[in-house]
Design an enzyme around this catalytic site. Structure first.
Site, PDB file in Angstrom:
ATOM      1  N   TRP A 278       0.875  -1.192   0.000  1.00 33.16           N
ATOM      2  CA  TRP A 278       0.000   0.000   0.000  1.00 33.16           C
ATOM      3  C   TRP A 278       0.904   1.230   0.000  1.00 33.16           C
ATOM      4  CZ3 TRP A 278      -1.981   2.636   4.896  1.00 33.16           C
ATOM      5  CH2 TRP A 278      -2.984   3.576   4.600  1.00 33.16           C
TER       6      TRP A 278
ATOM      7  N   LYS B 236     -13.438  -0.947   5.350  1.00 35.50           N
ATOM      8  CA  LYS B 236     -13.954  -1.853   4.319  1.00 35.50           C
ATOM      9  C   LYS B 236     -15.031  -2.786   4.865  1.00 35.50           C
ATOM     10  CE  LYS B 236     -10.461  -0.393   1.715  1.00 35.50           C
ATOM     11  NZ  LYS B 236      -9.535   0.640   2.168  1.00 35.50           N
TER      12      LYS B 236
ATOM     13  N   ASP C  82      -0.831  -5.464   9.263  1.00 40.73           N
ATOM     14  CA  ASP C  82      -1.815  -4.473   8.819  1.00 40.73           C
ATOM     15  C   ASP C  82      -3.031  -5.252   8.345  1.00 40.73           C
ATOM     16  OD1 ASP C  82      -3.209  -2.290   7.957  1.00 40.73           O
ATOM     17  OD2 ASP C  82      -1.736  -1.597   6.507  1.00 40.73           O
TER      18      ASP C  82
END
Length: 426
Positions: A152, A269, A233
């Site tokens: 990311w 999300k 993460d």
């Protein structure tokens, strides 16, 4: 009578201390630049595959039914107010968040050797962890944090901002469009002892490629041998497979193996609470006789860092999530909502692969269904991506990453044909 002199005050002011050689113009964030270009495009059939947010089959944002239910409960609560939350956040949110990621029977929870702070979504959790490690982990040594290549994009900026040196380990194989496991293992095993290794818990962003459980076990062995520090993460728990426990398997396994580690957890999300910035940072210390004292000291320093950064976190998103996480009926509804989202994305993967195979598009396309989660690394190169944008009004990041959530039954044929055309021509 003299003539009044009007002075131009500006000419007497010293120049700014922030001239261009000191503060150069920063490049635009590529993802937000892509979104702006998409919005400007007037073509009716344009396709947005850049945004990392779930869309329903009509390409519209989806407010989860369980979030609507929780919102109703919240709004009709006569005791609802807008007071500050504690520095560490809403305990009704952080405690069940801990159980969600670590598992209700986690040895770390039972031994009281874990601390959790509510953060500004996953980004804030990564930042808080990076800041803590920068200040307290092997300070004054040649420590570094290792990211997957690619990762990311924001990871780079977050860790650079706290002056932690960045290195990478191989991850995505351009040849197989899967995991370069040998490359990953080789780099992790040769990294200096005690390095910080950032790992995506599930639904790797941007590739959609995850290690298998057997591979995770081997990664854990090497990391134990090298005394590395795992930083997980986790932005897609429940969203990747539709199964909350399955998506947290790697984190729980590492905790069972006795690692000291930290976790950044996002609810953007899996709850669709993108703009509410609900997240958690968890720190788990190793099992030791003084583990409770250790975690108490760590908690005290994390609290000071949080206070100086944000004072205390925002309440609304955490309250919504807390209602769901603490109520069996709402939790079951949430699980059903997760299966709806992950199921639609899995269906789009199957449909895209089969359409490309039906068209006889050059190359192999099994990676589309082998990958998991929001994103797929298509294998398209930058030139093909730009051609798709110019000729077919299809928007995706330059590295060929697409958000599977941007595909639906109305645009998937159009997209498959556009990909087929660009692959044949280039």
């Amino acid at each position: 009578m003299g003539t009044a002199v009007v002075s131009n005050g500006a000419s007497h002011h010293p120049p700014s201390s922030f001239l261009e050689d000191v503060v150069p113009q920063a490049p635009e964030d590529p993802l937000f630049g892509l979104m702006a270009a998409y919005r400007k495009d007037t073509y009716e059939g344009k396709v947005d595959l850049g945004i990392g947010a779930y869309r329903d089959n009509n390409a519209k944002p989806w407010v989860l039914p369980v979030v609507k239910m929780a919102d109703e409960i919240l709004r009709s609560d006569p005791n609802l107010n807008h007071e500050y939350l504690p520095i560490a956040g809403l305990q009704d949110f952080t405690q069940p968040s801990q159980r969600l990621i670590l598992g209700p029977d986690s040895p770390a929870i039972k031994d009281k050797r874990t601390v959790s702070l509510q953060t500004i979504s996953g980004t804030g959790a990564v930042h808080l962890g990076a800041l803590f490690l920068s200040k307290f982990y092997k300070a004054n040594t040649d420590r570094a944090v290792y990211f997957s290549s690619p990762t990311w994009a924001n990871h780079n900026q977050i860790f650079s901002n706290v002056s932690l040196p960045i290195k990478t380990y191989p991850y995505f194989s351009a040849k197989t469009k899967g995991l370069d496991f040998d490359g990953m293992m080789s780099t992790i095993s040769s990294a200096p002892e005690g390095s910080i290794i950032l790992l995506h818990a599930c639904a790797h962003n941007p590739t959609g490629v995850d290690p298998t459980q057997e591979q995770w076990k081997k990664i854990a062995v090497v990391m134990r041998e090298r005394s590395h520090f795992p930083f997980f993460d986790c932005a897609y728990q429940g969203f990747a497979s539709g199964d909350l426990a399955k998506d947290a398997w790697a984190v729980r396994y590492f905790v069972e193996q006795g690692f000291e580690l930290c976790i950044a957890q996002s609810y953007a999300k899996n709850f669709g609470l993108y703009g509410e910035r609900a997240g958690c940072f968890h720190f788990v210390t190793g099992a030791a006789p003084d583990a409770e004292k250790t975690i108490g000291r760590i908690a005290s320093q994390l609290t000071i860092l949080q206070r100086s950064e944000i004072s205390n976190p925002p309440a609304y998103g955490a309250r919504i999530a807390a209602l769901v996480l603490n109520d069996d009926k709402l939790f079951a509804e949430w699980e059903a909502n997760l299966r709806t989202m992950s199921g639609r994305i899995i269906d789009m993967r199957k449909a895209l692969r089969s359409k490309l195979e039906e068209l006889g598009t050059p190359g192999t396309w099994n990676h589309i269904t082998d990958q998991i989660g929001m994103f797929s690394f298509t294998g398209l190169n930058e030139k093909q991506v730009l051609t798709l944008r110019e000729e077919s009004h299809v928007y995706m990041t330059k590295n060929g990453r697409i958000s599977m959530a941007g595909l639906n039954t109305q645009n998937i044929d159009y997209f498959a044909k556009a990909v087929d055309k660009v692959v044949r021509e280039t």
